[in-house]
Design a protein around this motif. Structure first.
Motif, short mmCIF file in Angstrom:
data_model
loop_
_atom_site.label_atom_id
_atom_site.label_comp_id
_atom_site.label_asym_id
_atom_site.label_seq_id
_atom_site.Cartn_x
_atom_site.Cartn_y
_atom_site.Cartn_z
N UNK A 56 101.08 -54.26 -11.56
CA UNK A 56 101.33 -53.75 -10.41
C UNK A 56 100.70 -54.06 -9.05
N UNK A 57 99.16 -54.19 -9.47
CA UNK A 57 98.35 -54.56 -8.45
C UNK A 57 98.21 -55.94 -8.05
N UNK A 58 98.41 -56.94 -9.13
CA UNK A 58 98.22 -58.17 -8.96
C UNK A 58 99.71 -58.65 -8.47
N UNK A 59 100.73 -57.98 -8.71
CA UNK A 59 102.11 -58.80 -8.29
C UNK A 59 102.14 -58.14 -6.89
N UNK A 60 101.59 -57.01 -6.26
CA UNK A 60 101.49 -56.79 -5.09
C UNK A 60 100.72 -57.75 -4.22
N UNK A 61 99.47 -58.11 -4.64
CA UNK A 61 98.84 -58.96 -3.90
C UNK A 61 99.25 -60.33 -3.96
N UNK A 62 100.04 -60.91 -4.87
CA UNK A 62 100.64 -62.14 -4.86
C UNK A 62 101.83 -61.93 -3.69
N UNK A 63 102.73 -60.75 -3.58
CA UNK A 63 103.77 -60.60 -2.93
C UNK A 63 103.10 -60.74 -1.22
N UNK A 90 95.26 -51.81 0.00
CA UNK A 90 94.70 -50.38 0.44
C UNK A 90 95.93 -49.44 0.44
N UNK A 91 97.04 -49.91 0.84
CA UNK A 91 98.40 -48.94 0.89
C UNK A 91 98.57 -48.44 -0.58
N UNK A 133 96.34 -59.69 4.73
CA UNK A 133 97.59 -59.14 4.18
C UNK A 133 97.30 -58.44 2.70
N UNK A 134 96.58 -59.07 1.83
CA UNK A 134 96.12 -58.64 0.45
C UNK A 134 95.55 -57.36 0.74
N UNK A 165 91.10 -54.78 -3.52
CA UNK A 165 91.07 -54.53 -1.90
C UNK A 165 89.54 -54.93 -1.55
N UNK A 166 88.53 -54.68 -2.50
CA UNK A 166 87.33 -54.92 -2.24
C UNK A 166 87.03 -56.50 -2.00
#
Length: 169
Positions: free
Chosen positions: A18-25, A57-58, A51-52, A85-86
């Motif tokens: 979930x985290x990495x998919x959100x970052x890619x999107x 953060x959200x 953006x990432x 995020x960091x």
């Protein structure tokens, strides 16, 4: 976090996906144009990292809220979203730090301190501006650490640190 049990492995993998998919999107989605009244120029190279960082953060905020109802998935989401995020935040500062533009007449630099960072810009006309920011790249992992660490361990370590500090005085 404690040792990863086999039954929790699926939650950890799901949270990582979930985290990495959100970052890619977030890399491809120009969210700055949705958040700003003005169309943001593509000339600034730090927007991709920004953006990432905003997306993670959200996700971190949502997983913090989810942690009040459900702990298995939300704990791993908190962990992975705070790490991503960091990473995005410091990559953004790394890109911004040596930024200079002859056409805009500006040169900027970021300096990182404990819990803060300072952003300094020098302009062609001799004006210089310095802004102090709370460094969320340090704050969010600290908050996540205190959430994920059992309270007894945190209190015991804080008490031992305070005892050592008192002895040093």
């Amino acid at each position: 976090m404690a040792s990863l049990k086999e039954k929790d492995l699926s939650y950890a993998v799901m949270a990582m996906i979930i985290s990495t998919s959100l970052a890619v999107i977030a890399v491809g989605l120009p969210i700055e144009n949705f958040l700003s009244e003005y169309v943001v120029s593509k000339d600034f190279p730090w927007y991709v990292a920004w953006r990432v960082a905003v997306a993670e953060f959200l996700l971190w905020i949502c997983s913090l809220l989810l942690n009040t109802f459900e702990e298995k998935l939300s704990r791993y989401l908190l962990f992975f979203s705070s790490i991503l995020f960091a990473m995005a935040h410091y990559y953004e500062l790394y890109i911004i730090s040596p930024y200079s533009s002859k056409s805009l007449g500006i040169a900027c630099k970021a300096s990182i301190y404990p819990l803060f960072y300072v952003y300094t810009c020098n302009f062609v006309n001799g004006f210089s501006g310095m802004t102090l920011y709370l460094d969320m790249g340090q704050i969010i992992p600290l908050i996540t650490f205190f959430i994920l660490t059992p309270r007894e361990v945190v209190l015991r370590n804080i008490k031992s640190i305070l005892r050592t500090f008192r002895r040093a005085l």
